[in-house]
Design a protein around this motif. Structure first.
Motif, PDB file in Angstrom:
ATOM      1  N   ASP A   1       0.823  -1.213   0.000  1.00 10.46           N
ATOM      2  CA  ASP A   1       0.000   0.000   0.000  1.00 10.46           C
ATOM      3  C   ASP A   1       0.852   1.256   0.000  1.00 10.46           C
TER       4      ASP A   1
ATOM      5  N   GLU B   1      -5.781  -2.443  -5.451  1.00  6.02           N
ATOM      6  CA  GLU B   1      -6.314  -1.588  -4.384  1.00  6.02           C
ATOM      7  C   GLU B   1      -7.791  -1.873  -4.147  1.00  6.02           C
TER       8      GLU B   1
ATOM      9  N   ARG C   1      -8.253  -5.128  -2.301  1.00 10.76           N
ATOM     10  CA  ARG C   1      -7.992  -4.965  -0.865  1.00 10.76           C
ATOM     11  C   ARG C   1      -9.235  -4.437  -0.161  1.00 10.76           C
TER      12      ARG C   1
ATOM     13  N   PRO D   1      -5.076  -7.173   3.407  1.00 12.42           N
ATOM     14  CA  PRO D   1      -3.972  -6.459   2.763  1.00 12.42           C
ATOM     15  C   PRO D   1      -3.357  -7.212   1.596  1.00 12.42           C
ATOM     16  N   TYR D   2      -3.593  -8.543   1.521  1.00  9.03           N
ATOM     17  CA  TYR D   2      -2.966  -9.357   0.485  1.00  9.03           C
ATOM     18  C   TYR D   2      -4.028 -10.167  -0.259  1.00  9.03           C
ATOM     19  N   PRO D   3      -4.828  -9.537  -1.093  1.00 12.12           N
ATOM     20  CA  PRO D   3      -5.947 -10.243  -1.722  1.00 12.12           C
ATOM     21  C   PRO D   3      -5.533 -11.340  -2.692  1.00 12.12           C
TER      22      PRO D   3
END
Length: 227
Positions: free
Chosen positions: A46, A84, A87, A93-95
């Motif tokens: 990010d 983004e 997410r 945070p780590y799709p």
């Protein structure tokens, strides 16, 4: 289980070697770049972290981008926005190190890829009749990954997906291995003059395991020489 995703596993150089991408490419995905007066945000983080270490989740997600690097020049702006949105949609945070976008969350993925303006060549899922199916790069990626629930826990680094070689964060410190035996160690025994049967007996492996390990290590060496 999700704690494994944040575990720092590799140096940037080692992760790039295992993924067979240029370190400069991996660094850009992780840290973005500054060119003249313009800043480019990371793809997989990010925000920049100013570190040359790679977490397990970042390694797995970089494996996803690698699938597209094989045949396409990935459009960074749209891809960045797509990740983004993933997410945000999945609240993680780590799709791309999460199984849901590939299996149960394809509708959300479809919406995200269209909202991001991602070109059709880079879609994760595509419409076929009344179904949303994984595209070839996405399907190839998910078949490389082993899952525990929705969390990625192993990655297949071999181009041949039939290979039993695996990278696992809890096995041999993330070194490629077969049944817990490092492929690098197997190759070293071979270099020292041991034949495949002797190596198999030494490590309680099948002869086919040794063959797979040697094939993988030889391909890594060939790639390194060609770079």
């Amino acid at each position: 289980m999700t704690g494994v995703l944040e575990r720092e596993m590799f140096s940037e150089a080692e992760a790039a070697r295992l993924l067979r991408v240029r370190q400069s490419t991996l660094h850009y995905w992780l840290e973005g770049s500054q060119r003249s007066s313009k800043s480019y945000k990371p793809i997989l983080r990010d925000k920049p972290r100013g570190t040359r270490t790679v977490t397990w989740a970042e390694f797995v997600e970089a494996g996803y981008l690698r699938q597209y690097r094989q045949t396409h020049n990935v459009p960074m702006k749209e891809l960045r926005r797509f990740i983004e949105l993933l997410r945000e949609e999945f609240g993680v945070p780590y799709p791309l190190a999460d199984r849901r976008p590939f299996v149960s969350g394809r509708n959300l993925v479809y919406d995200a890829q269209t909202a991001a303006g991602l070109g059709v060549d880079y879609w994760m899922v595509a419409v076929a009749g009344d179904q949303l199916l994984l595209t070839t790069p996405a399907d190839s990626f998910i078949r490389r990954v082993g899952w525990s629930g929705d969390v990625a826990v192993s990655y297949s680094p071999d181009a041949n997906l039939e290979s039993p070689v695996r990278i696992q964060p809890d096995v041999r410190f993330g070194k490629p291995s077969i049944k817990g035996v490092s492929t690098e160690v197997i190759a070293e025994q071979h270099d020292a003059g041991e034949d495949a049967d002797a190596i198999a007996e030494m490590y309680a492996l099948d002869a086919s395991d040794v063959s797979w390990a040697l094939a993988y290590e030889f391909s890594v060496r060939a790639t390194a020489k060609a770079a």
